[in-house]
Design an enzyme around this catalytic site. Structure first.
Site, PDB file in Angstrom:
ATOM      1  N   CYS A 297       0.631  -1.319   0.021  1.00 11.55           N
ATOM      2  CA  CYS A 297       0.144   0.105   0.032  1.00 11.55           C
ATOM      3  C   CYS A 297       0.933   1.289  -0.179  1.00 11.55           C
ATOM      4  O   CYS A 297       1.804   1.398   0.840  1.00 11.55           O
ATOM      5  CB  CYS A 297      -0.859   0.000   1.158  1.00 11.55           C
ATOM      6  SG  CYS A 297      -1.896   1.446   1.258  1.00 11.55           S
TER       7      CYS A 297
ATOM      8  N   CYS B 227      -9.824  22.685   1.307  1.00 11.62           N
ATOM      9  CA  CYS B 227      -9.036  21.610   1.083  1.00 11.62           C
ATOM     10  C   CYS B 227      -8.059  21.658  -0.217  1.00 11.62           C
ATOM     11  O   CYS B 227      -7.413  20.498  -0.303  1.00 11.62           O
ATOM     12  CB  CYS B 227      -9.774  20.113   1.378  1.00 11.62           C
ATOM     13  SG  CYS B 227     -10.878  20.218  -0.234  1.00 11.62           S
TER      14      CYS B 227
END
EC number: 2.1.1.189
Length: 392
Positions: free
Chosen positions: A12, A348
């Site tokens: 990952c 964001c």
């Protein structure tokens, strides 16, 4: 550096900055933020130090794709969406609270007992697509959602649910979300509640907030609490009696500011919140009621709808917390026209925020602070307080 076997074994790579020292991560994010605002005159603005996050165990939510078999389910990711053999089990991901791994083990057993066959993307067969688990840091209570292809397994889930609730007494909200499409979509429109409770209580800075299954809520509660507290602190001393909270979500910004201003001035503050998600509006309205804020109106509308409402009383403060695309030129120009004394912009995506600030020609930045909502990645949040320029 976090000790993550998934990263070390190249299973990952979501945490792309894992090998970068945390102090350097913050420095690079701060540099990136300043580059996005280079065309804005920030000479007189106060730059505050970045608000830091815990480096691990900071997430309150896990989104686990379910693969494998009903006897041996795998909760995590597929490195190749079309290859079931590429599944990686992420139950020990160091970003999650430590007790999540124990909960995942119990949920794997539940999957077998309820016969929830994992959805096979390549074959387009199976039922269970995702498990979504959220924890409240205020209460330790949990919300669990099963994303299914059909309703076929609902009777078995209901049959096995009492045993699951015995094993997980902190499980407050359980629901099934139906997502019948063979598409890269996390959830569908229909939510079926299996518990009487339909929202997860949270509390930031003595402000009650409520997490609903299909409503957005920040996944880093420590930093989110700091973000709301900072917004509250910045506006609490300003002469504000009427505020708008656009893209308000569950009302975090507006409720924090309205409560502080009401305590400061000793008189009711008018708060108008706009959010397209009806479930988030329900949560925000419930919070306002608990706080005893009377002059509050949360509406399930697109934020752009305020442009069309010419009769609304003009606010002293407008809070904007848009998605990554920003507020855009049209809404920016509308704010220039109605000229609230202050704008509080939470973003964001500093790149689109920088473009929006260029359009907000009637405003100058007073305070700027970066909030590291997403450590180990290049992403971050930023809060900017803007004041209307004085006309010479």
């Amino acid at each position: 550096m976090i000790d993550c076997r998934y990263y070390q074994q190249n299973e990952c790579r979501s945490c792309q900055w894992l090998e970068i020292p945390y102090s350097q991560q913050l420095a690079e994010k701060q540099h990136h933020l300043k580059q996005q605002l280079i065309s804005i005159n920030c000479d007189k603005a106060q730059w505050l130090a970045p608000f830091q996050s815990n480096e691990q165990c900071f997430r309150n939510k896990a989104k686990m794709l379910v693969s494998g078999s009903v006897e041996r389910p795998i909760l995590g990711i597929l490195k190749n969406p079309n290859d079931p053999q590429s599944a990686i089990d992420l139950c020990d991901c160091p970003l999650y609270p430590a007790r999540f791994s124990i909960i995942f083990s119990i949920l794997k057993d539940f999957i077998g007992r309820a016969g929830l066959v994992p959805y096979n993307i390549a074959k387009q067969k199976g039922e269970l697509k995702y498990i979504l688990l959220t924890e409240s840091i205020a209460t330790g209570k949990l919300m669990l959602r099963f994303v299914l292809r059909t309703e076929n397994k609902l009777p078995l889930i209901r049959r096995e649910l009492p045993k699951l609730l015995e094993k997980l007494p902190h499980l407050e909200v359980v629901s099934v979300n139906l997502q019948p499409l063979h598409a890269a979509i996390l959830e569908g429109e229909q939510e079926i509640f299996l518990t009487e409770q339909q929202f997860l209580p949270e509390n930031f800075n003595s402000i009650p907030l409520f997490i609903r299954p299909q409503g957005f809520f920040q996944t880093n509660p420590k930093v989110a609490e700091g973000l709301y507290a900072t917004a509250q602190q910045w506006v609490s001393e300003l002469p504000i009696y009427n505020l708008w909270d656009l893209f308000c979500g569950v009302g975090g910004f507006g409720l924090h500011c309205a409560k502080a201003l009401q305590e400061k001035w000793g008189k009711p503050i008018k708060l108008t919140g706009i959010e397209i998600s009806s479930s988030a509006i329900l949560a925000a309205s419930h919070s306002a009621k608990i706080l005893g804020l009377e002059h509050v109106n949360f509406q399930s509308l697109d934020a752009a709808s305020v442009i069309e409402n010419k009769n609304e009383n003009k606010p002293d403060l407008v809070i904007v917390n848009p998605p990554r695309r920003g507020i855009g030129k049209e809404l920016s120009e509308f704010l220039n026209q109605i000229q609230p004394h202050f704008i509080l912009y939470s973003s964001c995506n500093a790149m689109t925020m920088g473009k929006d600030l260029q359009h907000l020609t009637c405003y100058k930045p007073l305070k700027i602070q970066l909030f590291d909502m997403f450590p180990q990645t290049s992403h971050y949040e930023v809060l900017v307080l803007l004041e209307r320029k004085k006309i010479n």
